[in-house]
Motif scaffolding. Sequence first.
Motif, PDB file in Angstrom:
ATOM      1  N   ASN A 145      94.044  86.039 144.394  1.00  0.00           N
ATOM      2  CA  ASN A 145      94.928  84.895 144.604  1.00  0.00           C
ATOM      3  C   ASN A 145      96.337  85.452 144.781  1.00  0.00           C
ATOM      4  O   ASN A 145      97.187  85.339 143.920  1.00  0.00           O
ATOM      5  CB  ASN A 145      94.852  83.939 143.408  1.00  0.00           C
ATOM      6  N   VAL A 146      96.525  86.101 145.931  1.00  0.00           N
ATOM      7  CA  VAL A 146      97.763  86.819 146.208  1.00  0.00           C
ATOM      8  C   VAL A 146      98.433  86.213 147.433  1.00  0.00           C
ATOM      9  O   VAL A 146      97.761  85.983 148.449  1.00  0.00           O
ATOM     10  CB  VAL A 146      97.473  88.320 146.461  1.00  0.00           C
ATOM     11  N   PRO A 147      99.725  85.921 147.380  1.00  0.00           N
ATOM     12  CA  PRO A 147     100.418  85.373 148.560  1.00  0.00           C
ATOM     13  C   PRO A 147     100.293  86.305 149.762  1.00  0.00           C
ATOM     14  O   PRO A 147     100.415  87.525 149.638  1.00  0.00           O
ATOM     15  CB  PRO A 147     101.875  85.278 148.084  1.00  0.00           C
ATOM     16  N   GLY A 148     100.036  85.714 150.923  1.00  0.00           N
ATOM     17  CA  GLY A 148      99.945  86.506 152.138  1.00  0.00           C
ATOM     18  C   GLY A 148      98.594  87.144 152.390  1.00  0.00           C
ATOM     19  O   GLY A 148      98.432  87.888 153.347  1.00  0.00           O
ATOM     20  N   ILE A 149      97.604  86.851 151.520  1.00  0.00           N
ATOM     21  CA  ILE A 149      96.270  87.444 151.644  1.00  0.00           C
ATOM     22  C   ILE A 149      95.238  86.334 151.869  1.00  0.00           C
ATOM     23  O   ILE A 149      95.240  85.321 151.175  1.00  0.00           O
ATOM     24  CB  ILE A 149      95.896  88.246 150.383  1.00  0.00           C
ATOM     25  N   LEU A 150      94.359  86.536 152.848  1.00  0.00           N
ATOM     26  CA  LEU A 150      93.273  85.599 153.130  1.00  0.00           C
ATOM     27  C   LEU A 150      91.936  86.262 152.834  1.00  0.00           C
ATOM     28  O   LEU A 150      91.793  87.473 152.993  1.00  0.00           O
ATOM     29  CB  LEU A 150      93.297  85.172 154.595  1.00  0.00           C
ATOM     30  N   LEU A 151      90.946  85.470 152.395  1.00  0.00           N
ATOM     31  CA  LEU A 151      89.628  86.046 152.166  1.00  0.00           C
ATOM     32  C   LEU A 151      88.535  85.055 152.504  1.00  0.00           C
ATOM     33  O   LEU A 151      88.714  83.844 152.407  1.00  0.00           O
ATOM     34  CB  LEU A 151      89.479  86.539 150.725  1.00  0.00           C
ATOM     35  N   GLU A 152      87.385  85.607 152.929  1.00  0.00           N
ATOM     36  CA  GLU A 152      86.202  84.831 153.253  1.00  0.00           C
ATOM     37  C   GLU A 152      85.014  85.420 152.504  1.00  0.00           C
ATOM     38  O   GLU A 152      84.893  86.637 152.381  1.00  0.00           O
ATOM     39  CB  GLU A 152      85.916  84.879 154.767  1.00  0.00           C
ATOM     40  N   GLU A 153      84.109  84.580 152.002  1.00  0.00           N
ATOM     41  CA  GLU A 153      82.898  85.066 151.339  1.00  0.00           C
ATOM     42  C   GLU A 153      82.006  85.725 152.378  1.00  0.00           C
ATOM     43  O   GLU A 153      81.624  85.106 153.370  1.00  0.00           O
ATOM     44  CB  GLU A 153      82.172  83.915 150.648  1.00  0.00           C
ATOM     45  N   LEU A 154      81.646  86.979 152.146  1.00  0.00           N
ATOM     46  CA  LEU A 154      80.949  87.774 153.150  1.00  0.00           C
ATOM     47  C   LEU A 154      79.485  88.054 152.802  1.00  0.00           C
ATOM     48  O   LEU A 154      78.599  87.917 153.653  1.00  0.00           O
ATOM     49  CB  LEU A 154      81.687  89.105 153.344  1.00  0.00           C
ATOM     50  N   TYR A 155      79.209  88.428 151.555  1.00  0.00           N
ATOM     51  CA  TYR A 155      77.856  88.888 151.215  1.00  0.00           C
ATOM     52  C   TYR A 155      77.683  88.876 149.695  1.00  0.00           C
ATOM     53  O   TYR A 155      78.620  89.176 148.955  1.00  0.00           O
ATOM     54  CB  TYR A 155      77.663  90.310 151.748  1.00  0.00           C
ATOM     55  N   ARG A 156      76.474  88.516 149.248  1.00  0.00           N
ATOM     56  CA  ARG A 156      76.153  88.570 147.819  1.00  0.00           C
ATOM     57  C   ARG A 156      75.189  89.722 147.594  1.00  0.00           C
ATOM     58  O   ARG A 156      74.038  89.686 148.038  1.00  0.00           O
ATOM     59  CB  ARG A 156      75.543  87.253 147.336  1.00  0.00           C
ATOM     60  N   GLU A 157      75.679  90.765 146.923  1.00  0.00           N
ATOM     61  CA  GLU A 157      74.818  91.902 146.622  1.00  0.00           C
ATOM     62  C   GLU A 157      74.142  91.682 145.277  1.00  0.00           C
ATOM     63  O   GLU A 157      74.748  91.176 144.339  1.00  0.00           O
ATOM     64  CB  GLU A 157      75.608  93.214 146.615  1.00  0.00           C
ATOM     65  N   LYS A 158      72.869  92.036 145.183  1.00  0.00           N
ATOM     66  CA  LYS A 158      72.106  91.848 143.956  1.00  0.00           C
ATOM     67  C   LYS A 158      71.791  93.192 143.323  1.00  0.00           C
ATOM     68  O   LYS A 158      71.298  94.109 144.002  1.00  0.00           O
ATOM     69  CB  LYS A 158      70.814  91.091 144.236  1.00  0.00           C
ATOM     70  N   PHE A 159      72.077  93.327 142.025  1.00  0.00           N
ATOM     71  CA  PHE A 159      71.801  94.538 141.274  1.00  0.00           C
ATOM     72  C   PHE A 159      70.589  94.319 140.376  1.00  0.00           C
ATOM     73  O   PHE A 159      70.465  93.263 139.738  1.00  0.00           O
ATOM     74  CB  PHE A 159      73.006  94.936 140.420  1.00  0.00           C
ATOM     75  N   VAL A 160      69.705  95.322 140.298  1.00  0.00           N
ATOM     76  CA  VAL A 160      68.499  95.226 139.470  1.00  0.00           C
ATOM     77  C   VAL A 160      68.307  96.515 138.690  1.00  0.00           C
ATOM     78  O   VAL A 160      68.838  97.578 139.051  1.00  0.00           O
ATOM     79  CB  VAL A 160      67.244  94.954 140.336  1.00  0.00           C
ATOM     80  N   PHE A 161      67.509  96.423 137.636  1.00  0.00           N
ATOM     81  CA  PHE A 161      67.186  97.575 136.815  1.00  0.00           C
ATOM     82  C   PHE A 161      66.207  98.474 137.569  1.00  0.00           C
ATOM     83  O   PHE A 161      65.250  98.001 138.187  1.00  0.00           O
ATOM     84  CB  PHE A 161      66.566  97.117 135.499  1.00  0.00           C
ATOM     85  N   VAL A 162      66.459  99.800 137.524  1.00  0.00           N
ATOM     86  CA  VAL A 162      65.673 100.769 138.288  1.00  0.00           C
ATOM     87  C   VAL A 162      65.330 101.965 137.403  1.00  0.00           C
ATOM     88  O   VAL A 162      66.154 102.390 136.586  1.00  0.00           O
ATOM     89  CB  VAL A 162      66.474 101.267 139.509  1.00  0.00           C
ATOM     90  N   THR A 163      64.117 102.505 137.574  1.00  0.00           N
ATOM     91  CA  THR A 163      63.745 103.723 136.850  1.00  0.00           C
ATOM     92  C   THR A 163      63.070 104.706 137.789  1.00  0.00           C
ATOM     93  O   THR A 163      62.539 104.336 138.840  1.00  0.00           O
ATOM     94  CB  THR A 163      62.759 103.430 135.690  1.00  0.00           C
ATOM     95  N   SER A 164      63.097 105.974 137.413  1.00  0.00           N
ATOM     96  CA  SER A 164      62.337 106.985 138.125  1.00  0.00           C
ATOM     97  C   SER A 164      60.848 106.696 137.975  1.00  0.00           C
ATOM     98  O   SER A 164      60.404 106.098 136.987  1.00  0.00           O
ATOM     99  CB  SER A 164      62.639 108.375 137.557  1.00  0.00           C
ATOM    100  N   LYS A 165      60.087 107.143 138.935  1.00  0.00           N
ATOM    101  CA  LYS A 165      58.639 106.905 138.901  1.00  0.00           C
ATOM    102  C   LYS A 165      58.005 107.533 137.670  1.00  0.00           C
ATOM    103  O   LYS A 165      57.109 106.955 137.040  1.00  0.00           O
ATOM    104  CB  LYS A 165      57.990 107.472 140.173  1.00  0.00           C
ATOM    105  N   SER A 166      58.464 108.722 137.282  1.00  0.00           N
ATOM    106  CA  SER A 166      57.883 109.417 136.130  1.00  0.00           C
ATOM    107  C   SER A 166      58.036 108.608 134.847  1.00  0.00           C
ATOM    108  O   SER A 166      57.137 108.580 133.998  1.00  0.00           O
ATOM    109  CB  SER A 166      58.535 110.793 135.958  1.00  0.00           C
ATOM    110  N   ILE A 167      59.163 107.916 134.695  1.00  0.00           N
ATOM    111  CA  ILE A 167      59.387 107.117 133.491  1.00  0.00           C
ATOM    112  C   ILE A 167      58.476 105.896 133.473  1.00  0.00           C
ATOM    113  O   ILE A 167      57.963 105.496 132.421  1.00  0.00           O
ATOM    114  CB  ILE A 167      60.868 106.698 133.389  1.00  0.00           C
ATOM    115  N   SER A 168      58.257 105.301 134.618  1.00  0.00           N
ATOM    116  CA  SER A 168      57.394 104.117 134.674  1.00  0.00           C
ATOM    117  C   SER A 168      55.943 104.445 134.334  1.00  0.00           C
ATOM    118  O   SER A 168      55.142 103.543 134.058  1.00  0.00           O
ATOM    119  CB  SER A 168      57.451 103.478 136.063  1.00  0.00           C
TER     120      SER A 168
END
Length: 294
Positions: A145-168
Amino acid sequence: MNPIELYQSFYCIYRERNLTKAGKILGLSQPALSLHLQSLERHRKEVLFRRTSRDLIPTDAAKRLYVQIAGPIEELEKMEGQWKPKENIRKFRIGSAKEIFLEKILPKLSASGERFHVQYGHPPELLDSLEKKEIDLVITNQKLNVPGILLEELYREKFVFVTSKSISLEANFPFRGQTKPKIEMIKTWMENQHWFVYSEDFAIVRRFWKVNFDSRPKLKEYSVLPNLHDIRTALELGSGVSVLPTYLLGKKSPLYTNDKDCYGFENQLYLVSREEDVDFLEEKFPTLYDWMNV
């Protein structure tokens, strides 16, 4: 007066047979072009055109001269077209986190043939470059919320829990059974894993921990890799756990992911520009939106 300039004027007059039309092409007034023609006729000591009420009729001398100079002038025009900077084409200057740009934008941008300049970095430094007019667009997860700056919603990135195959494949892996494990058991197990994290302040992991356990992470063992691509590689080649965006995990990824027993989270990304460049933002936003959300 430069004879080459006179020959260029003659070439255009010969093709147009009209001083007014030739002048518009060359960016010269009719009197200036008429002066060029008179100077060339004096220089060559021969009459090049007979004037009628509407057109200029080339003489035999003009026809001979045109045959001599047409080829060289056309070659020069081709060379000029290749060398002349494309001043009216604005270079695509953008700042972004490296991972999202490499995965979502660079393949399409490279194929487009457009000239571009990319700056990688964190939101504060990219926004500083935007204000200094070093770049024109920024992809950021910070809603400003800065004067002189415009923004548009571009993309929603989703983060998930990940493990190495050996751990699974380990016997104590909490997600092996048919029933959902208790949240405390998941938390205890995760605290004892080797984590690959983005920074010493556990950025990204903190958000995941808050969503699932409503507390701050207390990791006992971790390694820091300040690049999500490197974290993915470390998980694929080594043994550990992390939280990664789904755009880095293709269908053939060897990594185990879980968004059912432990919740992932979404992060809104914005396309930001200076207010004075609203036209450029509106021009580029639809293309970038399509590339990001394909």
